[in-house]
Structures are given as structure tokens and as C-alpha cells.
Design a protein around this motif. Structure first.
Motif, PDB file in Angstrom:
ATOM      1  N   ALA B 228      56.942  43.636  24.226  1.00 33.13           N
ATOM      2  CA  ALA B 228      55.799  44.272  24.877  1.00 33.13           C
ATOM      3  C   ALA B 228      55.005  43.306  25.736  1.00 33.13           C
ATOM      4  O   ALA B 228      55.134  42.087  25.623  1.00 33.13           O
ATOM      5  N   ALA B 229      54.131  43.870  26.582  1.00 34.23           N
ATOM      6  CA  ALA B 229      53.148  43.085  27.322  1.00 34.23           C
ATOM      7  C   ALA B 229      51.915  42.934  26.442  1.00 34.23           C
ATOM      8  O   ALA B 229      51.682  43.742  25.544  1.00 34.23           O
ATOM      9  N   VAL B 230      51.111  41.891  26.720  1.00 32.02           N
ATOM     10  CA  VAL B 230      49.882  41.676  25.954  1.00 32.02           C
ATOM     11  C   VAL B 230      48.671  42.098  26.782  1.00 32.02           C
ATOM     12  O   VAL B 230      48.556  41.747  27.955  1.00 32.02           O
ATOM     13  N   GLY B 231      47.775  42.861  26.153  1.00 33.25           N
ATOM     14  CA  GLY B 231      46.532  43.256  26.803  1.00 33.25           C
ATOM     15  C   GLY B 231      45.348  42.758  25.997  1.00 33.25           C
ATOM     16  O   GLY B 231      45.504  42.288  24.866  1.00 33.25           O
ATOM     17  N   ALA B 232      44.146  42.865  26.599  1.00 36.62           N
ATOM     18  CA  ALA B 232      42.938  42.431  25.896  1.00 36.62           C
ATOM     19  C   ALA B 232      41.769  43.299  26.324  1.00 36.62           C
ATOM     20  O   ALA B 232      41.771  43.860  27.421  1.00 36.62           O
ATOM     21  N   SER B 233      40.781  43.444  25.449  1.00 37.15           N
ATOM     22  CA  SER B 233      39.564  44.163  25.822  1.00 37.15           C
ATOM     23  C   SER B 233      38.675  43.220  26.617  1.00 37.15           C
ATOM     24  O   SER B 233      38.888  42.001  26.628  1.00 37.15           O
ATOM     25  N   ARG B 234      37.678  43.784  27.275  1.00 41.59           N
ATOM     26  CA  ARG B 234      36.781  42.925  28.046  1.00 41.59           C
ATOM     27  C   ARG B 234      36.025  41.964  27.136  1.00 41.59           C
ATOM     28  O   ARG B 234      35.748  40.836  27.525  1.00 41.59           O
ATOM     29  N   ALA B 235      35.695  42.414  25.923  1.00 43.47           N
ATOM     30  CA  ALA B 235      34.974  41.519  25.016  1.00 43.47           C
ATOM     31  C   ALA B 235      35.806  40.266  24.754  1.00 43.47           C
ATOM     32  O   ALA B 235      35.281  39.151  24.734  1.00 43.47           O
ATOM     33  N   ALA B 236      37.100  40.430  24.564  1.00 43.85           N
ATOM     34  CA  ALA B 236      37.978  39.282  24.307  1.00 43.85           C
ATOM     35  C   ALA B 236      38.116  38.411  25.558  1.00 43.85           C
ATOM     36  O   ALA B 236      38.172  37.185  25.475  1.00 43.85           O
ATOM     37  N   VAL B 237      38.148  39.057  26.721  1.00 37.41           N
ATOM     38  CA  VAL B 237      38.270  38.312  27.979  1.00 37.41           C
ATOM     39  C   VAL B 237      36.971  37.561  28.271  1.00 37.41           C
ATOM     40  O   VAL B 237      36.978  36.374  28.596  1.00 37.41           O
ATOM     41  N   ASP B 238      35.839  38.253  28.116  1.00 29.37           N
ATOM     42  CA  ASP B 238      34.543  37.614  28.390  1.00 29.37           C
ATOM     43  C   ASP B 238      34.307  36.427  27.457  1.00 29.37           C
ATOM     44  O   ASP B 238      33.641  35.461  27.831  1.00 29.37           O
ATOM     45  N   ALA B 239      34.858  36.509  26.245  1.00 28.74           N
ATOM     46  CA  ALA B 239      34.697  35.396  25.302  1.00 28.74           C
ATOM     47  C   ALA B 239      35.603  34.227  25.679  1.00 28.74           C
ATOM     48  O   ALA B 239      35.526  33.164  25.066  1.00 28.74           O
ATOM     49  N   GLY B 240      36.467  34.438  26.655  1.00 26.96           N
ATOM     50  CA  GLY B 240      37.350  33.364  27.114  1.00 26.96           C
ATOM     51  C   GLY B 240      38.607  33.215  26.266  1.00 26.96           C
ATOM     52  O   GLY B 240      39.293  32.206  26.346  1.00 26.96           O
ATOM     53  N   TRP B 241      38.929  34.224  25.459  1.00 30.49           N
ATOM     54  CA  TRP B 241      40.083  34.121  24.561  1.00 30.49           C
ATOM     55  C   TRP B 241      41.397  34.456  25.252  1.00 30.49           C
ATOM     56  O   TRP B 241      42.459  34.055  24.811  1.00 30.49           O
ATOM     57  N   TYR B 242      41.302  35.268  26.311  1.00 28.99           N
ATOM     58  CA  TYR B 242      42.523  35.691  26.996  1.00 28.99           C
ATOM     59  C   TYR B 242      42.208  35.878  28.479  1.00 28.99           C
ATOM     60  O   TYR B 242      41.079  36.217  28.827  1.00 28.99           O
ATOM     61  N   PRO B 243      43.204  35.678  29.389  1.00 29.80           N
ATOM     62  CA  PRO B 243      42.907  35.750  30.825  1.00 29.80           C
ATOM     63  C   PRO B 243      42.488  37.150  31.283  1.00 29.80           C
ATOM     64  O   PRO B 243      42.943  38.161  30.748  1.00 29.80           O
ATOM     65  N   HIS B 244      41.656  37.163  32.313  1.00 30.21           N
ATOM     66  CA  HIS B 244      41.201  38.436  32.870  1.00 30.21           C
ATOM     67  C   HIS B 244      42.357  39.274  33.402  1.00 30.21           C
ATOM     68  O   HIS B 244      42.300  40.503  33.399  1.00 30.21           O
TER      69      HIS B 244
END
Ligand SMILES: Cc1cc2nc3c(=O)[nH]c(=O)nc-3n(C[C@H](O)[C@H](O)[C@H](O)COP(=O)(O)OP(=O)(O)OC[C@H]3O[C@@H](n4cnc5c(N)ncnc54)[C@H](O)[C@@H]3O)c2cc1C
Ligand SMILES: Cc1cc2nc3c(=O)[nH]c(=O)nc-3n(C[C@H](O)[C@H](O)[C@H](O)COP(=O)(O)OP(=O)(O)OC[C@H]3O[C@@H](n4cnc5c(N)ncnc54)[C@H](O)[C@@H]3O)c2cc1C
Lengths: 265, 320
Positions: B228-244
Motif C-alpha cells: 500500500a501507499a502511506v498517508g497521514a492526517s494534517r495533524a501528523a504532517v503539521d507535527a512534522g512526523w510525515y511529509p506534506h
């Protein structure tokens, strides 16, 4: 000469409310609270930062095309620090699509006078994300859109630079002014209006324009003049309630069994 | 039979999947004529022919890479003038939508963006859109000019439909605006080796509940076990845990996979806007009241740090 910035802001129904369509298949704006599209706050913020970086040698006009209540969106932008506002309002605009809206915005931007137009990345209701590109096409000036970073060098006759993070690459862009820019929600948190800002906004000028003022033929806009026609709008049936299990130590295995049953494994 | 222009999204000649989906939709309306621009344009022809393109119009020039959007609009406009198509279909990428929109202004046509389906109609093609964070489905058509429609990825199956796919050079003269916005540098995104988020059949996403960049390894391990592909919520992105670039939602990518797996994501309306049209949705969340559970086909109320690794192990052992 001082830099003239026009920020395009849209008044939209609150996304967390129960948004729906009216009988003529336009957005029902009566039953849901409206507000300044949150993504346009980022555009106002970048305009304010550009003005600050230019030692205040800039004037920020916020512009909206929308119904009477859209003044609320303008007030919010003024309370954040914009200098003045232009409100294009006309009953004949009801039901206008993106082609018509962009026509009106282009005329209003020209009427106001501009060196730099700043828009949001997309509205939170229509979500097309194309209006800034169309505006650049109509105005015949460079399009520098979807920026997560933006700066202006050299004032009114200068250049705008920015970073666009695309699907396959991150690009550095540059264009001469006048130009149309749009900024994303990655460009930096928008400020909250201060109490002083809110009080000051009440005294800032809001100019109202109608289609006659902009020399636009009513037949080219509105529901009748639209380039697109919505034939039906149906509420999506609620998803059938799924199975919810509480993890008692086997939750991962149970989920795997479900995925296997659905042929995902 | 009327011709339908299909704008080709490709990387150095490798055609991206949404374009093949467009060919499927184009064949419902007429004969697909593909337009491929930039480096590797001619190399797209074989794949496009296999999927129904009767003709492939190609053009290459430094302008396509050196300047933003407008050179491609000039080329698509030239193709429109050469073919007089019944419709123009463009993939709904950020750039695709901008190209389509500017073309629409020039040819004095209406535009519909982000269609999720398309069918032939008496008064021209009818596009289905999923709007208000997928709470409504609308059907619309274009009432003026040549319909210009952008279509989201995963809106149609990819179908084999061999056709001639004859390559023809498209002659393009660039407008004055073409060189307005210079691309002064370009940094390609590093490939993760995982499927493209918007094109993937399965997307595995993590949110604030993942609680740290290093913990995303748990999400990635599950994704890899499922291909699968990996996605993230904005909260996770804003925290700097995963790329935008992996953000799912209103201001990130909109995905519509066969399976969406949400872990530690509450299910805010702006997140739902980007994933609610997924065919099957499953979630792991420790809060039984989380709104994401209103959407799921299957949900596990529990700690993702327990449930997700166990799921990954089980997937691996079932796959052998
Ligand atoms: C659910 C839905 C679907 C729609 N689909 C279509 C469609 O397929 N085709 C079509 O032609 N129309 C469509 N419309 C109508 C369209 O949304 C409006 O005409 C709108 O004014 C322009 O599009 P947008 O809001 O999507 O703008 P976007 O392109 O998403 O907006 C980008 C930016 O442009 C600026 N902007 C947008 N509107 C205004 C405004 N009124 N005043 C000031 N600045 C503004 C803002 O800075 C905004 O951030 C749709 C509307 C809705 C509610
Ligand atoms: C204009 C605008 C645009 C936006 N665009 C987007 C967008 O594109 N994408 C997006 O995602 N959001 C977007 N948002 C933000 C959105 O409103 C939410 O804030 C965001 O989606 C919340 O992310 P989350 O679900 O990860 O975090 P939270 O809402 O904090 O949820 C975290 C969840 O994790 C659960 N949890 C915590 N620990 C564990 C554990 N150990 N095991 C299991 N579960 C656990 C909690 O119970 C909770 O439900 C936007 C907001 C605005 C205003």
C-alpha cells in the motif's frame, strides 16, 4: 510607488455545518453559517507579511464576489490588518460558476488597480482550485500559484518568487509583477485578529460595486449565463453501519480475518 | 465518430495510471486522441495505443519544463484547434486542473473539475462530482463551448482496447504569456518505492495517535505488508512526523482506493473530504466515539500500538 496588493477572499458555508443545496441546485447559503474561507486566511496573512517586509510601503485591498453577508468575510480580513475592501454584490450573480466569477473578479481587480493579486489555494466549498490560474489568464499576467513560500523583491516594479511543492517535484518560481499568486496552507499560520484590529476594521472603507459599475452584462453571469449546468444533486446514502469490535488482544487478527474475507490479503 | 482529446500525464514517457483511466472514459464519448508533451512524449504512444488512443499528438520543447503551466496550455489549445474535439479530458492533478481551466477560458468553454465518473448524454457528456466532503453527489454538464473536464484518479478501470495510436507531431507556437513564470530550479521528489498515493489500490494512513515520526515505521510496515501507499492526517504532517506530500484530505491529496486503513485518526470533516469515497474503510482508534467509526466497514477500538503490529504480522503470515 507603493505596492498595490489585492487579496481575493471567498465567503463560504461553514464546512463543519450541514451543507446542502437549495431547490435551484445552488449552494444553500441561508441555513448554514458563513465565514471567510479558512484557506483564504493564508492569502491575507502572506499579503500582510509582504507589506511588513516592504516596510509598510504597500496597500492591501481585500476583494470578494458574494452575497450581502459576504461583508463578514471582508470584515474578518480587515480586522487581520488589510487596509480596505471591495465587495462585488449583485442579485444577478446568484448561481454564477467559475467562468463568470473569474470574469467579475478580473474586472474588479483591474478597477481597483494592482501590482500583485494573492488568492487562496482553493475555496472550502467549490474546492476547484483553478480560479487563480483563470484570473492570470484573463488579466494576461504571470501565474505563480500554489506556493508554500512567497516573497516580493523590488516593490511594485519588482519580481515575485516562491516555492511550489508539486506531485513529482518542488519548484522555485519567479515572475515579474504584476502577477497573480496563490498560497497553500503550508505558507504559514494565519494571525488572529487583535482587539485593536477588530475595532480598527469597523472604520476601514468597504466599497460596494455591482455589475453595472464593472460594465458587465448580466446575461454573461448568474445561473442563466453559466457555462456549466448542475442537473442533479443527491445526498450520498449513509454508509451502512460497519462491524466494530473492541480489542481484547486479538483485534489485529480479527481485522486481518476481515481483510482476508474481503480478498485484500 | 467524434474525437475526444485526452491530456497525457507522464514522467519521461512513462504514462501515469490516471491517464489510462481517462482513455476508458473517453471511449464512452468518442475516439480518444492523446496529447503528450515534453521529454519522452513519443515514448508514451505504445501504452496509449494499447488503451484506445487512435492518435497521439506529441510536442517537445524546453519551454514545457522551464516555464509554469502556460506552454502546456498553448499546446493543448493547438491540439484543440487541430482536432475540434467533442470534449477535452485532463487528469485532476494540481497542474492538470490549471491547464484545463486556462484552456477553457481561451476556447470559451465551461469547465467541470474533479469528476469521479463520466457518461455520454444527449446534450454532451455528463460528469459526476462528489462534493461537500462526499456528502453529496452531483451530475453536471457543460452548457457552453467544448466540454473541458478534469477527472480524479481511480474514477474508472484501466481497460485494454488496442487502437492505432499513430504518432503525429503537434506544431505549437508559444504565446507571449508562455514565458511569464520561470522555473528557476526543480528538486524531484525522492521515490519511496511505494505506490503513488493517489493511484494506490490500498492506502494505510496514520494520524496524531501515531505520536511521533519514528512511530510511523509501524504504519509503513503495515503498508508494505499490503503493498500500500502511506498517508497521514494534517495533524501528523503539521507535527512534522510525515511529509506534506503524503497528507490526505482537503488540503492534501484526495484518494479513492479500494481499501483505506486509518490508524489514530479521528475523522475530521477535512480529512474525510480526501478519503470518503474509498470503497472499503477500516479504522483502528482507541476512542469508541471517534467520528471515523461512522464511516468504517470494520473498526477496531483499541491501541494502535497493539493492534497494528499484530495486523501486520497476521497479513505477512497469511501471505506466506
Ligand atoms: C460543490 C461545488 C462544485 C462546483 N463545481 C463547479 C464546476 O465544476 N465548474 C464551475 O464552473 N463551477 C463550479 N462551482 C461553482 C464555483 O465554485 C464558484 O463559481 C466559485 O466562485 C469559483 O470556484 P471555487 O470556489 O471552487 O474557487 P477556487 O478555484 O477553489 O478558489 C481559489 C481561490 O480563488 C478565490 N476566490 C474564489 N471564489 C471567489 C469569490 N467569489 N470572491 C473572491 N475570491 C474568490 C479565493 O482566493 C480562493 O481561495 C461549484 C460550486 C460548488 C459549491
Ligand atoms: C481549512 C482546513 C483544512 C484542513 N485540511 C486537512 C487535510 O487535508 N487533512 C487532514 O487530515 N486534516 C485537515 N485539517 C485538519 C482537521 O480539521 C483535523 O484537525 C485533523 O484531520 C486531525 O488529525 P488527526 O485525526 O490525526 O488528529 P486528532 O483529531 O487529534 O485525532 C487523533 C485520534 O487518534 C486517536 N488515538 C490517539 N492515540 C491512539 C492510540 N494509541 N491508538 C489508537 N488511537 C489513538 C484518538 O482517539 C483520536 O481519535 C484541515 C483543517 C482546516 C481548518
Amino acid at each position: 510607488m507603493s505596492l498595490r496588493i489585492v487579496v481575493c477572499v471567498k465567503y463560504v458555508p461553514d464546512a463543519t455545518g450541514d451543507r446542502h443545496f437549495a431547490e435551484d441546485l445552488t449552494v444553500d447559503r441561508d441555513d448554514v453559517d458563513g465565514l471567510l474561507s479558512e484557506l483564504d486566511e493564508y492569502a491575507v496573512e502572506q499579503a500582510l507579511q509582504i507589506k511588513e517586509a516592504a516596510d509598510d510601503d504597500a496597500e492591501i485591498t481585500v476583494l470578494t464576489v458574494g452575497p450581502e453577508d459576504a461583508k463578514d468575510a471582508l470584515r474578518k480580513a480587515l480586522s487581520m490588518g488589510a487596509d480596505k475592501a471591495v465587495h462585488v454584490e449583485d442579485d444577478d450573480l446568484h448561481g454564477t460558476d467559475v467562468m463568470g466569477t473569474s470574469l467579475v473578479l478580473a474586472k474588479a481587480v483591474e478597477e481597483t488597480g494592482y501590482d500583485l493579486v494573492i488568492a487562496g489555494m482553493a475555496s472550502t466549498d467549490g474546492t476547484m482550485g483553478v480560479l487563480p490560474a483563470i484570473l492570470a489568464e484573463r488579466l494576461g499576467v504571470p501565474q505563480v500559484t500554489l506556493l508554500s513560500e512567497v516573497s516580493v523583491e523590488g516593490g511594485a516594479g519588482g519580481v515575485v518568487k516562491g516555492r511550489r511543492d508539486g506531485d513529482t517535484a518542488s519548484e522555485q518560481l519567479e515572475a515579474s509583477l504584476p502577477a497573480v499568486v496563490s498560497v497553500t496552507d503550508q505558507s504559514g499560520e494565519a494571525r488572529y485578529p487583535s482587539f485593536k484590529g477588530i475595532m480598527a476594521a469597523k472604520k476601514k472603507p468597504v466599497q460596494s460595486l455591482d455589475l453595472d459599475d464593472l460594465d458587465i452584462d448580466a446575461e454573461t453571469v448568474g445561473l442563466e449565463g453559466a457555462w456549466t449546468k448542475v442537473e442533479s444533486a443527491t445526498e450520498r446514502p449513509a454508509r451502512t453501519a460497519g462491524t466494530i469490535v473492541k480489542d481484547e488482544g486479538e483485534g489485529g487478527k480479527q481485522l486481518a480475518a476481515y481483510l482476508a474475507e474481503q480478498k485484500f490479503i | 465518430m467524434a474525437e475526444v482529446l485526452v491530456y497525457v500525464d507522464h514522467v519521461d514517457g512513462a504514462v501515469r495510471k490516471p491517464t489510462l483511466e481517462l482513455l476508458t472514459l473517453a471511449r464512452r464519448i468518442g475516439e480518444p486522441v492523446a496529447v503528450a508533451l515534453g521529454a519522452g512524449a513519443e515514448a508514451t504512444a505504445a501504452t496509449l495505443a494499447e488503451h484506445g488512443a487512435v492518435k497521439v499528438l506529441t510536442a517537445d520543447a524546453p519551454e514545457f519544463a522551464d516555464y509554469l503551466v502556460v506552454p502546456k496550455v498553448d499546446a493543448l489549445q493547438a491540439a484543440h484547434a487541430a482536432v475540434s474535439p467533442a470534449a477535452v479530458l485532463v487528469p485532476s492533478s494540481a497542474e492538470g486542473k490549471e491547464i484545463a481551466a486556462r484552456l477553457a477560458v481561451r476556447i470559451e468553454s465551461g469547465i467541470i473539475t474533479d469528476a469521479v465518473d463520466l457518461e455520454a448524454g444527449d446534450e454532451g457528456p455528463v460528469a459526476t462530482q462528489s462534493v461537500f466532503a462526499a456528502a453529496y453527489t452531483t451530475k453536471s454538464r457543460i452548457s457552453k463551448g467544448t466540454p473541458v473536464i478534469t477527472v480524479k484518479p481511480n474514477s474508472a478501470p484501466v481497460e485494454a482496447a488496442p487502437a492505432a495510436g499513430a504518432v503525429e507531431a503537434l506544431s505549437v507556437s508559444f504565446s507571449e504569456q508562455a514565458t511569464g513564470t520561470k522555473v528557476t530550479s526543480r528538486t524531484p521528489r525522492e521515490s519511496t518505492g511505494r505506490p503513488e498515493l493517489t493511484e494506490a489500490a490500498i492506502v494505510v494512513s496514520g494520524g496524531r495517535g501515531v505520536n511521533g515520526a519514528e512511530n510511523f515505521a509501524i504504519i509503513e510496515a503495515l503498508a508494505d505488508s499490503l503493498g500500500a501507499a502511506v498517508g497521514a492526517s494534517r495533524a501528523a504532517v503539521d507535527a512534522g512526523w510525515y511529509p506534506h506530500s503524503n497528507q490526505v484530505g482537503q488540503t492534501g491529496k484526495s484518494v479513492s482506493p479500494q481499501l483505506y486503513v486509518a490508524s489514530g485518526i479521528s475523522g475530521a470533516i477535512q480529512h474525510r473530504a480526501g478519503m470518503q469515497t474509498s470503497k472499503t474503510i477500516v479504522a483502528v482508534n482507541k476512542d469508541a466515539e471517534a467520528p471515523i467509526f461512522d464511516l468504517v466497514d470494520y473498526g477496531v477500538v483499541g491501541d494502535l500500538f497493539e493492534v497494528v503490529p499484530q495486523l501486520t504480522e497476521e497479513v505477512k503470515s497469511r501471505k506466506g
